[in-house]
Scaffold this motif. Structure first.
Motif, PDB file in Angstrom:
ATOM      1  N   ASP A 408       0.850  -1.191   0.000  1.00 55.39           N
ATOM      2  CA  ASP A 408       0.000   0.000   0.000  1.00 55.39           C
ATOM      3  C   ASP A 408       0.886   1.241   0.000  1.00 55.39           C
ATOM      4  O   ASP A 408       1.217   1.786   1.053  1.00 55.39           O
ATOM      5  CB  ASP A 408      -0.923  -0.004   1.229  1.00 55.39           C
ATOM      6  CG  ASP A 408      -1.936   1.136   1.196  1.00 55.39           C
ATOM      7  OD1 ASP A 408      -1.919   1.927   0.232  1.00 55.39           O
ATOM      8  OD2 ASP A 408      -2.744   1.234   2.145  1.00 55.39           O
ATOM      9  N   ASP A 410       0.313   4.298  -0.459  1.00 52.15           N
ATOM     10  CA  ASP A 410      -0.268   5.504   0.138  1.00 52.15           C
ATOM     11  C   ASP A 410      -0.610   5.341   1.619  1.00 52.15           C
ATOM     12  O   ASP A 410      -1.116   6.283   2.238  1.00 52.15           O
ATOM     13  CB  ASP A 410      -1.545   5.895  -0.619  1.00 52.15           C
ATOM     14  CG  ASP A 410      -1.265   6.247  -2.072  1.00 52.15           C
ATOM     15  OD1 ASP A 410      -0.189   6.824  -2.329  1.00 52.15           O
ATOM     16  OD2 ASP A 410      -2.108   5.949  -2.929  1.00 52.15           O
ATOM     17  N   GLY A 411      -0.359   4.169   2.179  1.00 56.46           N
ATOM     18  CA  GLY A 411      -0.794   3.891   3.538  1.00 56.46           C
ATOM     19  C   GLY A 411      -0.213   4.831   4.578  1.00 56.46           C
ATOM     20  O   GLY A 411      -0.928   5.338   5.445  1.00 56.46           O
ATOM     21  N   SER A 463      -8.926   7.133   1.914  1.00 52.77           N
ATOM     22  CA  SER A 463      -8.682   5.905   2.685  1.00 52.77           C
ATOM     23  C   SER A 463      -9.601   4.773   2.260  1.00 52.77           C
ATOM     24  O   SER A 463      -9.288   3.596   2.479  1.00 52.77           O
ATOM     25  CB  SER A 463      -8.866   6.179   4.183  1.00 52.77           C
ATOM     26  OG  SER A 463     -10.226   6.376   4.517  1.00 52.77           O
ATOM     27  N   ALA A 467      -5.877   0.015  -2.474  1.00 47.02           N
ATOM     28  CA  ALA A 467      -4.460   0.275  -2.705  1.00 47.02           C
ATOM     29  C   ALA A 467      -4.099  -0.136  -4.123  1.00 47.02           C
ATOM     30  O   ALA A 467      -4.417  -1.257  -4.568  1.00 47.02           O
ATOM     31  CB  ALA A 467      -3.616  -0.494  -1.699  1.00 47.02           C
ATOM     32  N   HIS A 480       1.292  -7.000   4.096  1.00 48.29           N
ATOM     33  CA  HIS A 480      -0.068  -6.842   3.563  1.00 48.29           C
ATOM     34  C   HIS A 480      -1.066  -6.628   4.709  1.00 48.29           C
ATOM     35  O   HIS A 480      -1.896  -5.710   4.661  1.00 48.29           O
ATOM     36  CB  HIS A 480      -0.447  -8.074   2.734  1.00 48.29           C
ATOM     37  CG  HIS A 480      -1.862  -8.046   2.227  1.00 48.29           C
ATOM     38  ND1 HIS A 480      -2.289  -7.165   1.269  1.00 48.29           N
ATOM     39  CD2 HIS A 480      -2.950  -8.791   2.576  1.00 48.29           C
ATOM     40  CE1 HIS A 480      -3.574  -7.356   1.029  1.00 48.29           C
ATOM     41  NE2 HIS A 480      -3.993  -8.338   1.812  1.00 48.29           N
ATOM     42  N   ALA A 483      -0.528  -3.187   6.385  1.00 46.70           N
ATOM     43  CA  ALA A 483      -1.064  -2.084   5.590  1.00 46.70           C
ATOM     44  C   ALA A 483      -2.576  -1.983   5.746  1.00 46.70           C
ATOM     45  O   ALA A 483      -3.131  -0.880   5.862  1.00 46.70           O
ATOM     46  CB  ALA A 483      -0.693  -2.269   4.127  1.00 46.70           C
ATOM     47  N   GLN A 484      -3.256  -3.118   5.757  1.00 42.49           N
ATOM     48  CA  GLN A 484      -4.710  -3.099   5.963  1.00 42.49           C
ATOM     49  C   GLN A 484      -5.063  -2.563   7.344  1.00 42.49           C
ATOM     50  O   GLN A 484      -6.021  -1.800   7.510  1.00 42.49           O
ATOM     51  CB  GLN A 484      -5.278  -4.507   5.785  1.00 42.49           C
ATOM     52  CG  GLN A 484      -5.292  -5.003   4.349  1.00 42.49           C
ATOM     53  CD  GLN A 484      -5.933  -6.371   4.233  1.00 42.49           C
ATOM     54  OE1 GLN A 484      -5.789  -7.234   5.098  1.00 42.49           O
ATOM     55  NE2 GLN A 484      -6.668  -6.584   3.153  1.00 42.49           N
ATOM     56  N   ARG A 487      -4.675   1.197   7.455  1.00 38.63           N
ATOM     57  CA  ARG A 487      -5.816   1.849   6.803  1.00 38.63           C
ATOM     58  C   ARG A 487      -6.999   1.923   7.765  1.00 38.63           C
ATOM     59  O   ARG A 487      -7.683   2.947   7.854  1.00 38.63           O
ATOM     60  CB  ARG A 487      -6.208   1.067   5.560  1.00 38.63           C
ATOM     61  CG  ARG A 487      -5.315   1.289   4.363  1.00 38.63           C
ATOM     62  CD  ARG A 487      -5.903   2.326   3.424  1.00 38.63           C
ATOM     63  NE  ARG A 487      -5.059   2.515   2.256  1.00 38.63           N
ATOM     64  CZ  ARG A 487      -5.464   3.082   1.129  1.00 38.63           C
ATOM     65  NH1 ARG A 487      -6.707   3.530   1.022  1.00 38.63           N
ATOM     66  NH2 ARG A 487      -4.641   3.252   0.112  1.00 38.63           N
TER      67      ARG A 487
END
Length: 727
Positions: A408, A410-411, A463, A467, A480, A483-484, A487
């Motif tokens: 991600d 942009d996370g 948001s 991604a 992974h 990143a979730q 968010r």
């Protein structure tokens, strides 16, 4: 003099006054203050802060001809063995016969005051936080000497007391035997919520805490015997957090013995981490060459790095960040939380971590994460304490590029911007409290509210976007899950900021709310109204992806600005009429109905996002019995590092206030698309109930490890019980 009399009377002839023979002592006329306090006060007496006699009905309610109802008190009485938290689902099942097909019912004025008193405290800074650094023996020193003047909600911190039945049973604590095992456990239990280190370098291995460490036969508070002492301040700080997670072989992790034992080991590790940080800082500040500048690039700490891609000189900063969260969530000490983050900031600035360039070497990611997580923690300290920032959040010198999740890109940007919005919304609350008593400077408040609302909606929309990354062949990317999780945390923070932005306007139609939040001696209708900002502004975005019927409700669409005022039969009605007409309320850029809808959607999103956060799932060997999981709520290990637990309080506050607001008006949403008479009421109440239950489940999971958050859980559960399960 009173203490001297009590001491003299208690030690007369070496015999306690309580155990003296009745015939051998003169008759004593009881004074009012000497009557023993009642263990339970009714809700009306608690709300009005008058003494209750504990009868059913009590004398006060009987004389005033009002409803008298009770909730279990947390004050006084013998110390009891701490039981495992009861999931919200079980709470509901216990009352299934009473609350099936729940409907909103009108409430009495006294009950209104009692319920509001339980809800309103949820929005205060540090609400519900318990402080373990304030000894309970000092708090209870004078307990029982004087009768309280009320049965208020002030809670006395009671230490868990080991029971005689379990005093001889062993209580194991989660500790590890090597740096590698501690690092592996960090990724299992901490990294997904607090990614201060780069991704894993080595593959995940079986979680292998030492077995038998922490066992005792006499007292759980005895000095801990550390089998393996971590070498780094970072591994020591991580060990402090890991020690709070129940050991997989602990047969009764919720017992008082286990809780005290985990606390003892965690604090020992935290103190060693602080000592190690001091040692590293002194070494770093003392150049071997007296003519060498303190900022010169040199390697003085003779120790193997804890993480192969993290320079050893960053470990003190990262340790301070973990200890900052530890002080807040475990010790309940907001001052130390901010102090630890401030220490990390000072070291990071000294290392110029805030002004790194675009160059990317083997240590670049670690340095970027060290800086931005330091920045994050400094802002978090201001958020939870509702105090002004010690730095300029938009300082142009802070130019270090954001870190990067491979899963991600942009996370990190979304996380930092969410934190910036939340801290700005917190400052907005501070400014609003200064302006409300006089009703002045409203154009500034109006402009700030519009700007913050637009900003939060814009980042929230970002948001919610998926991604944009190119998947690998097997679909797996490093971090992974992390990143979730980040968010979800960002959405929680954005929703909390929206509640802070809109909560005053959302509930300004409730008379008792205005009475509690406005200085009636300063605000009056004779004051000149300041020019308001242009009205009619609309939010730039909407909260989405909640997946429940309330997300599209227009349940607060009404034409009158006083639709939530109580009926004329309520005693609060005359109180409302006597309040000055606050002209500044009409100068807000949004109506109370719009702000109430924003708070509703935001609080429901908070409850969903907390539920979506990943639960630790360490790898286990085939012989691992996992006794602890059988005793934990929902058979789950606790999530860790809840530095944003205050968002749980904001979410529960908004849900309960909307319930109170709707119940007060004895009206329910009308746009559900269902013409059945009771269906809207039932569905709307059920949405609020389920949102609160998700929040209670989340805070219950955190309190498995973090003792300071127990007060938050108790406050939310108490208000939930009063609102939905009363009677």
């Amino acid at each position: 003099m009173v203490l001297d009399q009590v001491e003299h009377q208690g030690n007369l002839n070496g015999v306690s006054a309580v155990t003296q023979s009745i015939t051998s002592r003169p008759t004593v006329v009881r004074k009012k203050f000497a009557k023993p306090p009642v263990k339970v006060a009714c809700l009306a007496c608690r709300a009005s802060r008058t003494r209750c006699d504990g009868q059913d009905p009590c004398a006060n309610c009987l004389s005033k001809k009002r409803k008298c109802s009770y909730l279990p008190s947390k004050r006084g009485g013998p110390r009891k063995k701490k039981k495992a938290p009861i999931p919200a689902e079980d709470i509901v099942q216990q009352k299934q016969g009473d609350v099936e097909n729940p409907v909103l019912t009108p409430v009495t004025p006294d009950f209104e005051d009692a319920l509001f008193g339980q809800i309103d405290v949820l929005s205060t800074p540090g609400a519900g936080l318990r402080n373990l650094d304030f000894p309970s023996d000092v708090q209870s020193l004078f307990a029982g000497l004087f009768a309280p003047n009320d049965g208020g909600n002030t809670q006395v911190q009671m230490e868990p007391t080991p029971s005689s039945s379990s005093a001889s049973s062993p209580s194991v604590v989660r500790t590890y035997g090597s740096e590698h095992e501690i690092l592996n456990a960090y990724y299992d239990f901490i990294h997904n919520y607090f990614p201060i280190l780069p991704p894993r370098v080595a593959p995940a291995s079986v979680d292998s805490p030492l077995d038998g460490v922490g066992s005792y036969l006499e007292s759980p508070t005895e000095e801990p015997a550390i089998v393996y002492q971590p070498r780094s301040p970072l591994s020591l700080a991580i060990s402090a957090v890991l020690a709070l997670v129940p050991h997989s072989n602990d047969s009764d992790p919720s017992s008082a013995n286990s809780i005290i034992r985990r606390r003892t080991f965690a604090h020992a590790f935290a103190q060693m981490a602080n000592a190690s940080i001091e040692s590293d800082c002194e070494l770093h500040a003392s150049p071997s060459n007296p003519f060498e500048s303190p900022g010169s690039d040199r390697q003085l700490i003779n120790r193997e790095s804890f993480h192969p891609q993290t320079p050893v000189e960053l470990e003190s900063i990262l340790a301070l960040l973990i200890l900052s969260v530890y002080e807040y969530t475990q010790r309940g000490n907001l001052l130390k939380m901010r102090y630890r983050a401030g220490q990390a900031l000072a070291i990071a600035l000294d290392m110029s971590l805030h002004s790194l360039g675009e160059e990317y070497d083997g240590f670049a990611e670690a340095r970027r994460r060290a800086w931005w997580m330091t920045y994050y923690c400094v802002l978090q300290g201001s958020i939870v304490s509702t105090t002004p920032l010690s730095i300029d959040a938009n300082d142009p010198q802070f130019v270090t590029p954001y870190p990067r999740f491979a899963a991600d890109p942009d996370g990190w940007s979304i996380l930092i911007q969410s934190q910036q919005i939340l801290v700005t919304a917190t400052q907005f609350v501070i400014d609003l409290k200064k302006c409300i008593p006089t009703g002045t400077n409203m154009p500034y408040i109006s402009e700030s509210m519009q700007r913050l609302d637009t900003w939060s909606n814009t980042i929230l929309s970002q948001s919610n976007l998926p991604a944009l990354v190119s998947r690998t062949v097997d679909g797996n990317l490093p971090e992974h899950t992390t990143a979730q999780s980040i968010r979800a945390i960002s959405r929680i923070k954005l929703s909390s900021s929206q509640i802070k932005i809109h909560r005053f306007r959302a509930f300004s139609d409730i008379p008792i709310f205005l009475k509690r939040h406005c200085d009636l001696t300063a605000a009056n209708s004779s004051e000149p109204a300041s020019k308001c900002a242009p009205k009619g502004s609309k939010p730039s975005g909407e909260i989405s992806n909640i997946g429940c019927s309330c997300t599209s409700l227009d349940q607060f669409k009404h034409s009158s600005s006083s639709e939530y005022a109580p009926s004329s039969t309520s005693s609060t009605s005359s109180e409302f009429q006597s309040l000055p007409q606050y002209s500044f309320i009409d100068e807000f850029p949004y109506t109370s109905q719009h702000s109430a809808r924003v708070c509703l959607r935001a609080s429901l999103l908070i409850s969903h996002m907390f539920q979506s956060l990943p639960v630790p799932q360490p790898l286990t060997g085939c012989n691992s019995p996992h006794q602890a999981l059988q005793s934990l709520p929902l058979n789950q290990y606790p999530r860790t590092m809840p530095s944003f637990a205050c968002c749980l309080m904001q979410g529960s506050y908004a849900l309960l206030m909307i319930f109170y607001q709707t119940n007060l008006a004895n009206q329910v949403p009308t746009e559900f698309g269902n013409n059945q008479a009771n269906a809207p009421s039932d569905r709307f109440t059920e949405e609020l109930r389920q949102g609160l239950e998700r929040i209670i489940n989340a805070i219950s999971n955190y309190t498995i490890s973090y003792e300071a958050l127990n007060g938050m859980k108790d406050d939310i559960q108490g208000a939930y019980h009063t609102a939905f399960l009363q009677g």
